[in-house]
Design a protein around this motif. Sequence first.
Motif, PDB file in Angstrom:
ATOM      1  N   LEU A   1       3.329   5.392  -1.125  1.00  0.00           N
ATOM      2  CA  LEU A   1       4.326   4.709  -0.274  1.00  0.00           C
ATOM      3  C   LEU A   1       5.268   4.008  -1.134  1.00  0.00           C
ATOM      4  CD1 LEU A   1       4.967   3.035   2.395  1.00  0.00           C
ATOM      5  CD2 LEU A   1       2.721   1.692   1.957  1.00  0.00           C
ATOM      6  N   LEU A   2       4.707   3.341  -2.181  1.00  0.00           N
ATOM      7  CA  LEU A   2       5.459   2.833  -3.262  1.00  0.00           C
ATOM      8  C   LEU A   2       6.845   3.613  -3.533  1.00  0.00           C
ATOM      9  CD1 LEU A   2       2.978   0.719  -5.315  1.00  0.00           C
ATOM     10  CD2 LEU A   2       4.469  -0.223  -4.004  1.00  0.00           C
ATOM     11  N   GLU A   3       6.498   4.723  -3.757  1.00  0.00           N
ATOM     12  CA  GLU A   3       7.669   5.713  -4.224  1.00  0.00           C
ATOM     13  C   GLU A   3       8.588   5.747  -2.915  1.00  0.00           C
ATOM     14  OE1 GLU A   3       8.360   7.008  -6.939  1.00  0.00           O
ATOM     15  OE2 GLU A   3       6.360   7.476  -8.184  1.00  0.00           O
ATOM     16  N   GLN A   4       8.170   5.593  -1.848  1.00  0.00           N
ATOM     17  CA  GLN A   4       8.824   5.757  -0.520  1.00  0.00           C
ATOM     18  C   GLN A   4       9.968   4.468  -0.692  1.00  0.00           C
ATOM     19  OE1 GLN A   4       9.565   7.620   2.221  1.00  0.00           O
ATOM     20  NE2 GLN A   4       8.719   9.468   1.118  1.00  0.00           N
ATOM     21  N   TRP A   5       9.231   3.251  -0.951  1.00  0.00           N
ATOM     22  CA  TRP A   5      10.004   2.038  -1.037  1.00  0.00           C
ATOM     23  C   TRP A   5      10.819   2.136  -2.062  1.00  0.00           C
ATOM     24  CZ3 TRP A   5       5.250  -1.914  -0.237  1.00  0.00           C
ATOM     25  CH2 TRP A   5       4.830  -1.801   0.969  1.00  0.00           C
ATOM     26  N   ALA A   6      10.611   2.815  -3.172  1.00  0.00           N
ATOM     27  CA  ALA A   6      11.614   2.730  -4.451  1.00  0.00           C
ATOM     28  C   ALA A   6      12.795   3.519  -4.024  1.00  0.00           C
ATOM     29  CB  ALA A   6      11.007   3.355  -5.705  1.00  0.00           C
ATOM     30  N   ALA A   7      12.802   4.528  -3.063  1.00  0.00           N
ATOM     31  CA  ALA A   7      13.792   5.304  -2.435  1.00  0.00           C
ATOM     32  C   ALA A   7      14.422   4.651  -1.273  1.00  0.00           C
ATOM     33  CB  ALA A   7      13.380   6.603  -2.248  1.00  0.00           C
ATOM     34  N   HIS A   8      14.195   3.240  -1.001  1.00  0.00           N
ATOM     35  CA  HIS A   8      14.592   2.619   0.220  1.00  0.00           C
ATOM     36  C   HIS A   8      14.325   3.359   1.491  1.00  0.00           C
ATOM     37  CE1 HIS A   8      16.329  -0.178  -2.498  1.00  0.00           C
ATOM     38  NE2 HIS A   8      17.282   0.680  -3.093  1.00  0.00           N
ATOM     39  N   ALA A   9      13.055   3.927   1.664  1.00  0.00           N
ATOM     40  CA  ALA A   9      12.743   4.727   2.781  1.00  0.00           C
ATOM     41  C   ALA A   9      11.656   4.226   3.524  1.00  0.00           C
ATOM     42  CB  ALA A   9      12.420   6.341   2.551  1.00  0.00           C
ATOM     43  N   ASP A  10      11.617   4.524   4.893  1.00  0.00           N
ATOM     44  CA  ASP A  10      10.358   4.110   5.509  1.00  0.00           C
ATOM     45  C   ASP A  10       9.533   5.484   5.781  1.00  0.00           C
ATOM     46  OD1 ASP A  10      11.216   1.277   5.986  1.00  0.00           O
ATOM     47  OD2 ASP A  10      12.763   1.992   7.085  1.00  0.00           O
TER      48      ASP A  10
ATOM     49  N   VAL B   1      -5.896   6.495   3.965  1.00  0.00           N
ATOM     50  CA  VAL B   1      -4.345   6.485   4.123  1.00  0.00           C
ATOM     51  C   VAL B   1      -3.868   5.406   5.154  1.00  0.00           C
ATOM     52  CG1 VAL B   1      -2.285   7.612   4.966  1.00  0.00           C
ATOM     53  CG2 VAL B   1      -4.248   8.676   3.373  1.00  0.00           C
ATOM     54  N   GLU B   2      -4.827   5.239   6.289  1.00  0.00           N
ATOM     55  CA  GLU B   2      -4.335   4.227   7.267  1.00  0.00           C
ATOM     56  C   GLU B   2      -4.574   2.836   6.812  1.00  0.00           C
ATOM     57  OE1 GLU B   2      -5.734   6.669  11.366  1.00  0.00           O
ATOM     58  OE2 GLU B   2      -7.083   5.343  10.189  1.00  0.00           O
TER      59      GLU B   2
ATOM     60  N   ARG C   1      -2.160  -0.285   7.143  1.00  0.00           N
ATOM     61  CA  ARG C   1      -2.622  -1.469   7.664  1.00  0.00           C
ATOM     62  C   ARG C   1      -2.345  -2.688   6.698  1.00  0.00           C
ATOM     63  NH1 ARG C   1      -7.213  -0.020   8.305  1.00  0.00           N
ATOM     64  NH2 ARG C   1      -7.000   1.059  10.208  1.00  0.00           N
ATOM     65  N   GLU C   2      -2.483  -2.550   5.275  1.00  0.00           N
ATOM     66  CA  GLU C   2      -2.527  -3.694   4.410  1.00  0.00           C
ATOM     67  C   GLU C   2      -0.984  -4.121   4.211  1.00  0.00           C
ATOM     68  OE1 GLU C   2      -2.511  -4.073  -0.335  1.00  0.00           O
ATOM     69  OE2 GLU C   2      -3.691  -2.695   0.390  1.00  0.00           O
ATOM     70  N   SER C   3      -0.069  -2.833   4.554  1.00  0.00           N
ATOM     71  CA  SER C   3       1.361  -3.223   4.445  1.00  0.00           C
ATOM     72  C   SER C   3       1.950  -3.878   5.810  1.00  0.00           C
ATOM     73  CB  SER C   3       1.933  -2.027   4.055  1.00  0.00           C
ATOM     74  OG  SER C   3       1.261  -1.546   2.768  1.00  0.00           O
ATOM     75  N   ASN C   4       0.988  -3.992   6.714  1.00  0.00           N
ATOM     76  CA  ASN C   4       1.492  -4.508   8.123  1.00  0.00           C
ATOM     77  C   ASN C   4       2.392  -3.604   8.681  1.00  0.00           C
ATOM     78  OD1 ASN C   4      -0.021  -6.961   8.115  1.00  0.00           O
ATOM     79  ND2 ASN C   4       1.478  -7.891   7.153  1.00  0.00           N
ATOM     80  N   LEU C   5       2.219  -2.179   8.626  1.00  0.00           N
ATOM     81  CA  LEU C   5       2.965  -1.046   9.203  1.00  0.00           C
ATOM     82  C   LEU C   5       2.055  -0.268  10.144  1.00  0.00           C
ATOM     83  CD1 LEU C   5       4.706   0.173   5.862  1.00  0.00           C
ATOM     84  CD2 LEU C   5       5.915  -1.109   7.763  1.00  0.00           C
ATOM     85  N   ASP C   6       2.585   0.196  11.067  1.00  0.00           N
ATOM     86  CA  ASP C   6       1.906   1.068  11.887  1.00  0.00           C
ATOM     87  C   ASP C   6       1.923   2.510  11.128  1.00  0.00           C
ATOM     88  OD1 ASP C   6       1.986  -0.397  14.158  1.00  0.00           O
ATOM     89  OD2 ASP C   6       3.857   0.150  14.807  1.00  0.00           O
TER      90      ASP C   6
END
Length: 233
Positions: A45-54, A76-77, A81-86
């Motif tokens: 997930l952090l790698e996704q954020w590094a790429a500006h991706a959802d 995984v869920e 949940r911790e990130s306040n994301l579905d």
Amino acid sequence: MRNAIALGDGHVVTTDNSGGIGEKLHDVVAVPDRVTAYFAARVALLEQWAAHADPIAVLIHNFSGEESWAMYVAGVEDVFRESNLDSPKISGSTETNMQLLQSAVAVTIIGKQRVVEEVAELEWYAYGTPLVGNEVLERRGEIASLRLIKEAMDNGLIQKVWPVGSKGILAEYRKLMGDPLVMIEADVDIHSSAGPSTSALLGINVDNIEKARQLLGGQLYKINETNSLRNEI
């Protein structure tokens, strides 16, 4: 884009894996399967954020047996949940033909990049303490918070995220800057492994430094560049 792979049309894929960490007798680190999957998904997930991706989809590659699948999904869920994301749709496969002596799992996330406004003047900080192995379990209060990173991103306090991996803060900063000789100082260990990205590099707009400090707390460490090794060659 750090370790993300571009698939075209703005889609990127990131992944992380764990071996010998889980509930099997011969595992090197004994933790619940749910925790193992949590930390693998955290890195992806952090790698996704590094790429500006959802994230839009998750794949779990389970080599630990059918009995581990439900807990891997739960781990995984927990990350979302911790990130306040579905949580996006989770799929994958399980090795059932062979029984391995140690646990093994990989979590892959597919995401869609978003348009991000570039900010010219950023200051870089390390957020969270580099930890590995049992330290990750024993010192969880020192780990970079996904919830707070996401909140800071949503509020425009953080413009860039760069996860720290097993090579440590200095190695990741050099990769980020494209300079293998740059030297830095920080009030945190810049050489130790950060394991499952217990630390991350954050690019913060200079106008938002104090707000970011108030939100992220005492685990935020300013990175200061010192003389490059080039000056000594």
